[in-house]
Design a protein around this motif. Structure first.
Motif, PDB file in Angstrom:
ATOM      1  N   UNK A 151      23.677   8.416   0.867  1.00  0.00           N
ATOM      2  CA  UNK A 151      24.857   7.765   1.405  1.00  0.00           C
ATOM      3  C   UNK A 151      26.138   7.866   0.594  1.00  0.00           C
ATOM      4  N   UNK A 152      27.124   7.076   1.051  1.00  0.00           N
ATOM      5  CA  UNK A 152      28.470   7.124   0.491  1.00  0.00           C
ATOM      6  C   UNK A 152      28.501   6.956  -1.023  1.00  0.00           C
ATOM      7  N   UNK A 153      27.733   6.009  -1.530  1.00  0.00           N
ATOM      8  CA  UNK A 153      27.764   5.680  -2.957  1.00  0.00           C
ATOM      9  C   UNK A 153      26.538   6.276  -3.643  1.00  0.00           C
ATOM     10  N   UNK A 154      26.367   7.566  -3.444  1.00  0.00           N
ATOM     11  CA  UNK A 154      25.160   8.286  -3.838  1.00  0.00           C
ATOM     12  C   UNK A 154      24.884   8.265  -5.347  1.00  0.00           C
ATOM     13  N   UNK A 155      23.693   7.786  -5.704  1.00  0.00           N
ATOM     14  CA  UNK A 155      23.235   7.872  -7.081  1.00  0.00           C
ATOM     15  C   UNK A 155      22.933   9.324  -7.451  1.00  0.00           C
ATOM     16  N   UNK A 156      22.372  10.061  -6.483  1.00  0.00           N
ATOM     17  CA  UNK A 156      22.042  11.464  -6.731  1.00  0.00           C
ATOM     18  C   UNK A 156      23.294  12.253  -7.079  1.00  0.00           C
ATOM     19  N   UNK A 157      24.346  12.065  -6.314  1.00  0.00           N
ATOM     20  CA  UNK A 157      25.614  12.771  -6.579  1.00  0.00           C
ATOM     21  C   UNK A 157      26.134  12.461  -7.972  1.00  0.00           C
ATOM     22  N   UNK A 158      26.049  11.210  -8.361  1.00  0.00           N
ATOM     23  CA  UNK A 158      26.507  10.824  -9.698  1.00  0.00           C
ATOM     24  C   UNK A 158      25.639  11.432 -10.785  1.00  0.00           C
ATOM     25  N   UNK A 159      24.322  11.374 -10.588  1.00  0.00           N
ATOM     26  CA  UNK A 159      23.391  11.826 -11.619  1.00  0.00           C
ATOM     27  C   UNK A 159      23.480  13.328 -11.875  1.00  0.00           C
ATOM     28  N   UNK A 254      34.961   9.493   0.231  1.00  0.00           N
ATOM     29  CA  UNK A 254      34.249   9.903  -0.978  1.00  0.00           C
ATOM     30  C   UNK A 254      34.206  11.429  -1.027  1.00  0.00           C
ATOM     31  N   UNK A 255      34.126  11.951  -2.242  1.00  0.00           N
ATOM     32  CA  UNK A 255      34.120  13.400  -2.407  1.00  0.00           C
ATOM     33  C   UNK A 255      33.036  13.824  -3.381  1.00  0.00           C
ATOM     34  N   UNK A 256      32.586  15.050  -3.200  1.00  0.00           N
ATOM     35  CA  UNK A 256      31.696  15.698  -4.161  1.00  0.00           C
ATOM     36  C   UNK A 256      32.350  17.006  -4.581  1.00  0.00           C
ATOM     37  N   UNK A 257      32.182  17.386  -5.837  1.00  0.00           N
ATOM     38  CA  UNK A 257      32.791  18.641  -6.294  1.00  0.00           C
ATOM     39  C   UNK A 257      32.259  19.829  -5.508  1.00  0.00           C
ATOM     40  N   UNK A 268      24.512  14.800   4.245  1.00  0.00           N
ATOM     41  CA  UNK A 268      25.097  13.621   4.874  1.00  0.00           C
ATOM     42  C   UNK A 268      26.241  13.060   4.053  1.00  0.00           C
ATOM     43  N   UNK A 269      26.433  11.742   4.120  1.00  0.00           N
ATOM     44  CA  UNK A 269      27.551  11.104   3.425  1.00  0.00           C
ATOM     45  C   UNK A 269      27.517  11.348   1.919  1.00  0.00           C
ATOM     46  N   UNK A 270      26.354  11.578   1.343  1.00  0.00           N
ATOM     47  CA  UNK A 270      26.257  11.835  -0.086  1.00  0.00           C
ATOM     48  C   UNK A 270      27.012  13.091  -0.488  1.00  0.00           C
ATOM     49  N   UNK A 271      27.183  14.023   0.435  1.00  0.00           N
ATOM     50  CA  UNK A 271      27.848  15.290   0.126  1.00  0.00           C
ATOM     51  C   UNK A 271      29.363  15.192   0.226  1.00  0.00           C
ATOM     52  N   UNK A 272      29.876  14.024   0.586  1.00  0.00           N
ATOM     53  CA  UNK A 272      31.307  13.837   0.730  1.00  0.00           C
ATOM     54  C   UNK A 272      31.655  13.443   2.146  1.00  0.00           C
TER      55      UNK A 272
END
Length: 354
Positions: A151-159, A254-257, A268-272
């Motif tokens: 989701x939006x506030x992804x722990x995976x994206x941060x990690x 939200x954004x992902x590099x 999904x939302x985790x990807x931005x």
């Protein structure tokens, strides 16, 4: 070969089903796995026509209400567009969640409660450490691939180091979503979008006796006060009992590099995510799940980045444009312009409905 899916909402379950159909052993980790009544979320609950074939190929057939098109409405004007290539579907989030969960279980997907805490990867796989109370040794799961669907506030994206800071302009445009259901029979087979000076109110029929209302607006939006400002909705809902609790979500921008890093792919939302204004988040998530698993199957994870850009291109362009207008001085002109230019309005709806 194994796939670990972090996040057990509709997108995570769709990704898990895709992976099982491709022959992988699959485990889904979801902290709300045992939540009474199923996992819910504030959303518009309207599936665009393009989402239904994606669910069909997964073997998932949720019950809901047909959606024939989209109606943009203001205090004095409205413009309708009927979908040209089949109906969409209004379906309760919990109903969709249940249908996906049952299909995943039927295929042998293993689901466990837990929350990802640390992610480490090497050339042969990924290790995910789950959060654990103090003094208890945490579980460590190992898989060949990880799909981050949290989701939006992804722990995976941060990690995995893919978070991107939001600039001041984006922060100033922060928007939130709110949703509640009411025990009133649907009065239209269209998704109604009521434009007010500060919010958009989305009306979606989800059963013969229940209608969902979702708002998109700035921080501090008062749900009931905004509904009262839309006479057409206020009259329809007069005396109607709430059929669910009020829920909120956001902020949406939200954004992902980039959508992937090594053996970890964001879906999904985790990807931005830009905004929920176009109502096609689930369709995009299902499509991302499909191309993510296709690239994992082919052993070409880097190919996912280009596939992700391809399947989200129209969404990103149209949503950024519409959000810019919605947050600017031309907001009040959106419905009048759509009414004056019905072909343009219809073409935009059709591009998003695919």
């Amino acid at each position: 070969m194994s796939v670990l899916v972090i996040g057990g909402g509709p997108i995570g379950l769709a990704a898990a089903i895709e992976a099982r159909l491709a022959g992988f052993s699959v485990t889904v980790v979801e902290p709300r796995y045992l939540e009474p009544g199923g996992i819910d979320k504030a959303c518009g609950e309207g599936l665009m026509p393009g989402a239904l074939p994606l669910l069909e190929r997964l073997g998932v057939h949720p019950e809901g209400m047909p959606l024939r098109g989209v109606s943009y409405r203001s205090a004095s004007r409205h413009v309708d567009h009927l979908f040209e290539n089949g109906d969409g579907l209004g379906v309760r989030r919990t109903t969709l969640q249940t249908a996906l969960a049952e299909r995943a279980a039927e295929l042998g997907v293993v689901t466990m409660p837990g929350r990802a805490h640390r992610i480490e990867q090497d050339d042969s796989g990924v290790s995910v450490t789950l959060a654990a109370p103090s003094g208890i040794t945490p579980d460590v799961l190992r898989a060949d691939w990880v799909l981050g669907c949290d989701g939006l506030h992804s722990v995976v994206r941060r990690e995995i180091g893919l978070n991107t800071a939001i600039n001041r302009t984006s922060r100033a445009r922060r928007r939130f979503g709110f949703r509640q259901h009411f025990a009133v029979a649907p009065w239209s087979e269209l998704i109604e979008v009521h434009w007010t000076p500060s919010v958009e109110a989305y009306v979606t029929p989800v059963s013969p006796t229940v209608t969902g209302i979702a708002l998109l607006g700035p921080p501090g939006t008062d749900f009931l006060a905004e509904i009262a400002k839309v006479p057409e909705l206020a009259i329809r809902l007069l005396g109607a009992a709430p059929a669910s609790a009020l829920r909120g979500a956001g902020p949406f921008h939200t954004r992902a590099r980039k959508p992937s890093e090594g053996r970890v792919l964001l879906v999904g939302d985790a990807s931005g995510y830009v905004d929920a204004i176009t109502g096609e988040g689930l369709r995009l998530g299902f499509e991302q799940a499909r191309v993510a698993v296709a690239n994992v199957t082919a052993g070409t994870p880097r190919g996912y980045d280009s596939d992700w850009r391809r399947v989200t291109r129209d969404f990103r362009a149209l949503t950024n444009g519409l959000v810019s207008v919605a947050n600017g001085p031309l907001r009040s002109a959106i419905v009048p312009l759509a009414q004056r230019l019905p072909r343009v309005y219809g073409s935009v709806v059709e591009r998003l409905a695919r």
